[in-house]
Design a protein around this motif. Structure first.
Motif, PDB file in Angstrom:
ATOM      1  N   HIS A 245       0.935  -1.193   0.038  1.00  3.17           N
ATOM      2  CA  HIS A 245      -0.010   0.053  -0.029  1.00  3.17           C
ATOM      3  C   HIS A 245       0.819   1.462  -0.008  1.00  3.17           C
ATOM      4  O   HIS A 245       1.506   1.517   0.988  1.00  3.17           O
TER       5      HIS A 245
ATOM      6  N   HIS B  39      -5.542  -0.896   5.719  1.00  4.00           N
ATOM      7  CA  HIS B  39      -5.682  -0.613   7.099  1.00  4.00           C
ATOM      8  C   HIS B  39      -6.775  -1.568   7.846  1.00  4.00           C
ATOM      9  O   HIS B  39      -6.124  -2.392   8.763  1.00  4.00           O
TER      10      HIS B  39
ATOM     11  N   HIS C 194       1.072   5.204  -1.739  1.00  2.00           N
ATOM     12  CA  HIS C 194       0.615   6.354  -2.744  1.00  2.00           C
ATOM     13  C   HIS C 194       1.748   7.109  -3.109  1.00  2.00           C
ATOM     14  O   HIS C 194       2.345   7.937  -2.412  1.00  2.00           O
TER      15      HIS C 194
ATOM     16  N   ASP D 297       2.348   2.857   3.457  1.00  2.16           N
ATOM     17  CA  ASP D 297       1.250   4.035   3.133  1.00  2.16           C
ATOM     18  C   ASP D 297       1.926   5.164   3.025  1.00  2.16           C
ATOM     19  O   ASP D 297       1.455   6.259   3.554  1.00  2.16           O
TER      20      ASP D 297
ATOM     21  N   HIS E  49      -9.207   1.884   0.484  1.00  4.89           N
ATOM     22  CA  HIS E  49      -9.247   2.058   1.792  1.00  4.89           C
ATOM     23  C   HIS E  49     -10.145   1.469   2.618  1.00  4.89           C
ATOM     24  O   HIS E  49     -11.372   1.910   2.092  1.00  4.89           O
TER      25      HIS E  49
HETATM   26 FE    FE Z   1      -3.325   5.115   1.904  1.00  2.00          FE
END
Ligand code: FE
Ligand code: GUN
Length: 458
Positions: free
Chosen positions: A73, A279, A75, A332, A238
């Motif tokens: 995960h 998450h 970004h 993340d 998410h």
């Molecule tokens: Fe995220």
């Protein structure tokens, strides 16, 4: 590519709690980057195992190979803002910190410059597979995929979908436009050199609805339809991240999300063994049962969960594992401040200790072997590529990190001492090492990063 032979120490996970440590092993990689031999040498004559014209590498004292890390995960456009907005609740953090940064990726030149550095940084840290959320911009996302391919990182690249509940400057104009751009992006990625194979490509597309709050029902339905029509497509979103997010989701979908986010996403056809749910911090037993039934994977992001989003959120990882739910780890980046998986492994152990206390001892904290498994083979399982990478099994691609613990590196790592066992050195590296210890990084047999220049024996 020339075949390569590596001799020396290797450490990898065979299962969640079985870490195999081989002090003198031989590993052969063929010209396609596939592992063809991996075994303890036991002083045997290994000449017969070595292909003609192979390059030969011998690991030195204090050096060992581990499988490359799988970041489930990440970004990509948030790499330049890691560490900002710590302590904000999720929707405020998106509005105040994240959306303004992601909006910059409308500019292709900025995207190219930034993504070059982003991908290089993750590779340098030994992340051989990354699952990237792009921004909502199609061109920037195509550029991200091209850069992953050029630099040789195994990657899932998704154009982020978001057609509501975002500021005008970043919100997509309609579900129709968002779906069309997504289709174009998938097509673009699949026509990149070597990327046509839905299963084996180095760089693959992934559907990326940001989360239900930012997507209209039409958009979620359109993405679910795409997933149903193409069984090789994966999806990431998410999921049950924070109180503020769960409440807003219920308000937007009073019927579908009344009981469960799993029911909500499933109603659009978005959940399967190819779905990666980031998450999963606040989970009812019902949602745990549902994601187990649907065979979804969890991208556990403990750094982000304890710093941004809404207070102290420790996902019930031990319970997921007990139930047989697939779990991997995610930086993340940028909710999480780290661009390295070593930090995530450490935080996963801390989060699991918190869970042990919260569960009055029922959910035991993670052992280092288990956390390492999550960062490698577990993550490969979450991405549905465990038959291709994650450890050194014969037939898998050689995605690996050569760790060096020599003291001349001036690393922060606890120093290796003469009488340390390999297991002790491994533990010192995992708990205190950093990218200075990452001498070489290989993806599919190709050297793609590392602090040392490549060496080989004549
Ligand atoms: Fe995220
Ligand atoms: N939920 C929706 N978007 C995001 C994001 O960018 N980061 C995190 N951590 N949660 C989100």
């Amino acid at each position: 590519m020339t075949a390569k032979v590596f001799r020396g120490s290797f450490i990898h996970s065979k299962t969640l709690d079985e870490l195999e440590i081989l002090e003198d092993a031989v590993l052969v990689v063929d010209s396609s980057g596939t592992i063809t031999t991996f075994q303890q040498t036991d002083g045997d004559d290994i000449e017969a195992l070595i292909p003609d014209n192979a390059e030969s590498f011998r690991l030195g004292p204090g050096e060992f190979m581990i499988p490359g890390f799988v970041d489930t995960h990440n970004h990509a456009p948030q790499w330049p803002m890691r560490g900002l907005g710590q302590g904000l609740h999720i929707l405020d953090w998106l509005d105040q910190v994240t959306f303004p940064v992601e909006a910059r990726f409308a500019d292709a030149a900025y995207a190219r410059k930034t993504y070059e550095n982003t991908v290089a940084d993750f590779l340098r840290q030994g992340i051989t597979t990354a699952s990237y959320y792009g921004s909502r911009h199609a061109e920037a996302t195509r550029i991200l995929a091209e850069i992953c391919l050029e630099k040789g990182q195994r990657a899932f690249v998704g154009k982020c979908n978001m057609d509501r509940n975002a500021p005008e400057y970043i919100c997509e104009k309609s579900a129709h436009d968002s779906l069309q751009e997504t289709k174009d992006c998938i097509e673009h990625i699949r026509q990149l050199p070597g990327c046509a194979d839905g299963k084996l490509a180095l760089v693959k597309p992934i559907l990326t609805p940001r989360f239900a709050i930012c997507c209209t029902p039409d958009l979620l339905q359109g993405l679910g339809d795409m997933m149903r029509a193409d069984k090789t497509l994966t999806m990431q979103t998410h999921f049950n991240e924070a109180e503020q997010e769960i409440k807003a989701t219920r308000d937007l979908f009073p019927e579908k999300a009344a009981r469960s986010e799993a029911d909500l996403y499933d109603s659009f056809g978005l959940l399967s063994s190819q779905s990666v749910l980031a998450h999963c911090t606040i989970m009812t037993d019902y949602d745990k049962d549902r994601i187990k039934e649907l065979e979804c994977g969890v991208a556990h992001c403990p750094i982000a969960n304890m710093t941004v989003g809404g207070g102290f959120m420790a996902a019930p990882v031990r319970d997921f594992l007990r139930r047989g739910i697939k779990v991997g780890l995610g930086t993340d980046s940028g909710g999480g401040w780290a661009s390295q998986m070593l930090g995530v492994i450490r935080q996963a152990m801390i989060a699991s200790n918190a869970r042990e206390v919260m569960s009055e001892g029922r959910d035991k904290g993670l052992q280092i072997e288990e956390a390492f498994y999550l960062a490698t083979l577990g993550g490969a399982g979450v991405m549905s590529i465990q038959d291709q990478v994650g450890n050194f099994e014969v037939g898998k691609k050689f995605d690996a990190v050569l760790v060096s613990t020599t003291t001349d590196l001036q690393s922060a790592m606890t120093p290796r001492e003469e009488d340390d066992s390999l297991r002790t050195v491994f533990e010192k590296f995992i708990m205190t090492g950093d990218d200075r210890n990452i001498a070489h990084v290989f993806v599919g047999g190709r050297r793609v990063a590392g602090t040392r220049s490549l060496w080989f024996e004549a």
